[in-house]
Design a protein around this motif. Structure first.
Motif, mmCIF file in Angstrom:
data_model
loop_
_atom_site.group_PDB
_atom_site.id
_atom_site.type_symbol
_atom_site.label_atom_id
_atom_site.label_comp_id
_atom_site.label_asym_id
_atom_site.label_seq_id
_atom_site.Cartn_x
_atom_site.Cartn_y
_atom_site.Cartn_z
ATOM 1 N N LEU A 225 0.825 -1.219 0.000
ATOM 2 C CA LEU A 225 0.000 0.000 0.000
ATOM 3 C C LEU A 225 0.856 1.265 0.000
ATOM 4 C CD1 LEU A 225 -2.918 -1.072 2.367
ATOM 5 C CD2 LEU A 225 -3.119 -0.413 -0.042
ATOM 6 N N PRO A 226 1.907 1.376 0.840
ATOM 7 C CA PRO A 226 2.737 2.588 0.781
ATOM 8 C C PRO A 226 3.422 2.763 -0.577
ATOM 9 C CG PRO A 226 3.098 1.447 2.859
ATOM 10 C CD PRO A 226 2.285 0.534 2.002
ATOM 11 N N GLU A 227 3.883 1.675 -1.177
ATOM 12 C CA GLU A 227 4.532 1.772 -2.490
ATOM 13 C C GLU A 227 3.560 2.264 -3.545
ATOM 14 O OE1 GLU A 227 7.757 -1.883 -1.853
ATOM 15 O OE2 GLU A 227 5.871 -2.219 -2.937
ATOM 16 N N LEU A 228 2.353 1.729 -3.535
ATOM 17 C CA LEU A 228 1.359 2.139 -4.518
ATOM 18 C C LEU A 228 0.918 3.578 -4.280
ATOM 19 C CD1 LEU A 228 -0.725 -1.160 -4.639
ATOM 20 C CD2 LEU A 228 0.749 -0.253 -6.452
ATOM 21 N N ALA A 229 0.791 3.975 -3.013
ATOM 22 C CA ALA A 229 0.419 5.357 -2.699
ATOM 23 C C ALA A 229 1.465 6.322 -3.250
ATOM 24 C CB ALA A 229 0.256 5.532 -1.192
ATOM 25 N N ALA A 230 2.749 5.994 -3.057
ATOM 26 C CA ALA A 230 3.821 6.856 -3.551
ATOM 27 C C ALA A 230 3.818 6.915 -5.076
ATOM 28 C CB ALA A 230 5.171 6.347 -3.042
ATOM 29 N N HIS A 231 3.582 5.778 -5.722
ATOM 30 C CA HIS A 231 3.584 5.758 -7.187
ATOM 31 C C HIS A 231 2.481 6.640 -7.759
ATOM 32 C CE1 HIS A 231 3.904 4.249 -11.301
ATOM 33 N NE2 HIS A 231 2.574 4.170 -11.281
ATOM 34 N N TYR A 232 1.256 6.485 -7.243
ATOM 35 C CA TYR A 232 0.138 7.222 -7.835
ATOM 36 C C TYR A 232 0.095 8.674 -7.369
ATOM 37 C CZ TYR A 232 -1.428 2.980 -10.043
ATOM 38 O OH TYR A 232 -1.485 1.862 -10.845
ATOM 39 N N ALA A 233 0.815 9.009 -6.288
ATOM 40 C CA ALA A 233 0.971 10.418 -5.939
ATOM 41 C C ALA A 233 1.843 11.121 -6.982
ATOM 42 C CB ALA A 233 1.589 10.559 -4.553
ATOM 43 N N ALA A 234 2.820 10.391 -7.528
ATOM 44 C CA ALA A 234 3.718 10.962 -8.543
ATOM 45 C C ALA A 234 3.205 10.758 -9.958
ATOM 46 C CB ALA A 234 5.105 10.325 -8.412
ATOM 47 N N HIS A 235 2.339 9.752 -10.160
ATOM 48 C CA HIS A 235 1.830 9.437 -11.497
ATOM 49 C C HIS A 235 0.304 9.296 -11.405
ATOM 50 C CE1 HIS A 235 5.983 7.857 -11.250
ATOM 51 N NE2 HIS A 235 6.084 8.329 -12.481
ATOM 52 N N PRO A 236 -0.431 10.399 -11.498
ATOM 53 C CA PRO A 236 -1.890 10.339 -11.357
ATOM 54 C C PRO A 236 -2.517 9.334 -12.325
ATOM 55 C CG PRO A 236 -1.139 12.611 -11.342
ATOM 56 C CD PRO A 236 0.050 11.776 -11.709
ATOM 57 N N ALA A 237 -3.478 8.602 -11.810
ATOM 58 C CA ALA A 237 -4.134 7.557 -12.601
ATOM 59 C C ALA A 237 -5.250 8.136 -13.457
ATOM 60 C CB ALA A 237 -4.689 6.486 -11.672
ATOM 61 N N ARG A 238 -5.582 7.403 -14.493
ATOM 62 C CA ARG A 238 -6.729 7.721 -15.330
ATOM 63 C C ARG A 238 -7.582 6.473 -15.489
ATOM 64 N NH1 ARG A 238 -4.292 11.262 -20.434
ATOM 65 N NH2 ARG A 238 -3.474 13.010 -19.201
ATOM 66 N N GLY A 239 -8.843 6.685 -15.818
ATOM 67 C CA GLY A 239 -9.716 5.559 -16.135
ATOM 68 C C GLY A 239 -10.396 4.960 -14.920
ATOM 69 N N GLU A 240 -11.025 3.814 -15.154
ATOM 70 C CA GLU A 240 -11.780 3.114 -14.118
ATOM 71 C C GLU A 240 -10.820 2.304 -13.242
ATOM 72 O OE1 GLU A 240 -15.036 3.509 -13.738
ATOM 73 O OE2 GLU A 240 -15.142 4.840 -15.469
ATOM 74 N N ILE A 241 -11.008 2.400 -11.918
ATOM 75 C CA ILE A 241 -10.076 1.795 -10.962
ATOM 76 C C ILE A 241 -10.789 0.771 -10.080
ATOM 77 C CG2 ILE A 241 -8.482 2.236 -9.053
ATOM 78 C CD1 ILE A 241 -7.555 3.588 -11.580
ATOM 79 N N ALA A 242 -10.174 -0.396 -9.932
ATOM 80 C CA ALA A 242 -10.569 -1.351 -8.884
ATOM 81 C C ALA A 242 -9.313 -1.675 -8.086
ATOM 82 C CB ALA A 242 -11.182 -2.609 -9.474
ATOM 83 N N LEU A 243 -9.433 -1.646 -6.782
ATOM 84 C CA LEU A 243 -8.302 -1.771 -5.870
ATOM 85 C C LEU A 243 -8.496 -3.001 -4.990
ATOM 86 C CD1 LEU A 243 -5.842 -0.638 -4.261
ATOM 87 C CD2 LEU A 243 -7.444 0.875 -3.097
ATOM 88 N N VAL A 244 -7.452 -3.829 -4.892
ATOM 89 C CA VAL A 244 -7.519 -5.055 -4.105
ATOM 90 C C VAL A 244 -6.438 -5.000 -3.028
ATOM 91 C CG1 VAL A 244 -7.560 -7.581 -4.189
ATOM 92 C CG2 VAL A 244 -8.231 -6.256 -6.212
ATOM 93 N N VAL A 245 -6.812 -5.316 -1.789
ATOM 94 C CA VAL A 245 -5.895 -5.254 -0.646
ATOM 95 C C VAL A 245 -5.874 -6.608 0.043
ATOM 96 C CG1 VAL A 245 -5.366 -4.102 1.541
ATOM 97 C CG2 VAL A 245 -6.425 -2.812 -0.325
ATOM 98 N N GLY A 246 -4.691 -7.082 0.374
ATOM 99 C CA GLY A 246 -4.542 -8.383 1.011
ATOM 100 C C GLY A 246 -5.186 -8.449 2.378
ATOM 101 N N PRO A 247 -5.467 -9.655 2.852
ATOM 102 C CA PRO A 247 -6.146 -9.825 4.142
ATOM 103 C C PRO A 247 -5.254 -9.460 5.316
ATOM 104 C CG PRO A 247 -5.491 -11.949 3.253
ATOM 105 C CD PRO A 247 -5.201 -10.942 2.180
ATOM 106 N N ALA A 248 -5.891 -9.198 6.445
ATOM 107 C CA ALA A 248 -5.160 -8.856 7.662
ATOM 108 C C ALA A 248 -4.420 -10.077 8.191
ATOM 109 C CB ALA A 248 -6.132 -8.344 8.726
ATOM 110 N N GLU A 249 -3.245 -9.827 8.731
ATOM 111 C CA GLU A 249 -2.521 -10.856 9.454
ATOM 112 C C GLU A 249 -2.773 -10.666 10.939
ATOM 113 O OE1 GLU A 249 1.547 -10.613 8.372
ATOM 114 O OE2 GLU A 249 1.206 -11.211 6.277
ATOM 115 N N GLU A 250 -2.380 -11.648 11.726
ATOM 116 C CA GLU A 250 -2.574 -11.529 13.175
ATOM 117 C C GLU A 250 -1.771 -10.350 13.687
ATOM 118 O OE1 GLU A 250 -2.115 -14.238 17.228
ATOM 119 O OE2 GLU A 250 -1.947 -15.140 15.245
ATOM 120 N N ASP A 251 -2.443 -9.459 14.408
ATOM 121 C CA ASP A 251 -1.816 -8.214 14.846
ATOM 122 C C ASP A 251 -0.891 -8.425 16.028
ATOM 123 O OD1 ASP A 251 -2.928 -6.328 13.036
ATOM 124 O OD2 ASP A 251 -4.845 -6.535 14.082
#
Length: 303
Positions: A225-251
């Motif tokens: 998530l931090p890597e993707l946040a940094a990428h799209y902050a520098a390279h704004p996205a276009r088009g239709e977006i679907a975002l998938v995030v992995g499941p939680a691990e034991e905290d």
């Protein structure tokens, strides 16, 4: 899954076996980008309908024209669904057969139609569907993340405070035992800030951003998530977006530095001290009094 029913001829204009009366309301999935993805049965169903209910006639009309479908269009969207539903139920009661489509993909998935479907079922009308494209499921299968269980959450709230509250509730549910891959839709101009909020709330989980699925410039970008946040902050996205995030691990237990970071982030959104502490307590599972006491210490240290 069951094998296909050989009694159903290919392209039948009904979602039931040949010879049976079509149901009064059929949900028809439409392409999410590539117009070639409209199935033969969807085309036949739309041609046979007395009317086609759609979000935006300007979007649906070109698709229908491409396939020679001349059924009349009836707008059905968030602003008129309650008002239109009684008239549509009356048409069903008269024996008309209505097809419901969204602008793209499977109807009702973050799109209008749920209130009509619920009312039709309550009135005793049969509701069926012609399956087809679905951006959330396609994104899930391309993400490289566990495909099941998964939780589809639609769009996050656009405002920062409401989004933080929603993610805090999600973390509380995860701390109670939920472990599922998460699927969201997001507007391209909000993607970077949504990824940043997800990284703040969920940590450096693996994720995937899918863009323009089935279209010429289809893209799947994977990372934390931090890597993707940094990428799209520098390279704004276009088009239709679907975002998938992995499941939680034991905290692991929340450390003081992590707790302070969460509190500062919540306070930066403009929340009051009490509300910020409540959000962070919900997200971390820590006692609210303990979190509020730490928030007070941070405020006094800043003063």
């Amino acid at each position: 899954m069951a094998a296909p029913d050989a009694a159903d001829p290919p392209g039948a204009g009904d979602s039931r076996p040949a010879g049976r009366t079509p149901p009064p309301l059929i949900l028809v999935s439409t392409p999410i980008g590539n117009l070639g993805d409209l199935s033969p049965r969807a085309v036949a169903t739309l041609r046979a309908a007395d009317a086609i209910l759609c979000e935006d006639t300007r979007t649906t009309a070109p698709l229908l024209a491409r396939h020679g479908i001349a059924a009349p269009l009836v707008p059905l969207h968030d602003h008129n669904e309650d008002q239109a539903t009684p008239r549509l139920l009356a048409r069903m009661a008269e024996g008309q057969h209505l097809a419901l489509v969204s602008d793209a993909g499977t109807p009702l998935m973050s799109d209008p139609g749920y209130r009509l479907v619920r009312a039709a079922i309550a009135a005793g009308h049969e509701v069926s569907a012609v399956p087809g494209p679905n951006a959330a499921v396609m994104a899930l299968t391309l993400s490289g993340l566990p495909p099941h269980p998964f939780l589809f959450l639609g769009f996050l709230p656009p405002r920062a405070a409401a989004r933080a509250a929603e993610l805090a509730r999600l973390r509380a549910i995860e701390r109670a035992g939920l472990s599922a891959t998460l699927v969201f839709f997001e507007a391209p101009h909000r993607l970077a800030e949504a990824l940043e909020a997800l990284a703040e709330a969920l940590g450096p989980r693996p994720a995937a951003v899918t863009r323009e699925l089935t279209k010429r410039f289809e893209e799947v970008r994977r990372g934390t998530l931090p890597e993707l946040a940094a990428h799209y902050a520098a390279h704004p996205a276009r088009g239709e977006i679907a975002l998938v995030v992995g499941p939680a691990e034991e905290d692991a237990p929340e450390g003081e530095a992590a707790l302070d970071a969460r509190l500062r982030a919540a306070l930066a959104t403009g929340e009051s001290l009490r509300d910020a502490a409540a959000l962070v307590a919900a997200a971390t599972g820590l006692p609210r009094k303990q979190v509020y006491a730490r928030a007070l210490e941070l405020r006094e240290a800043k003063a």
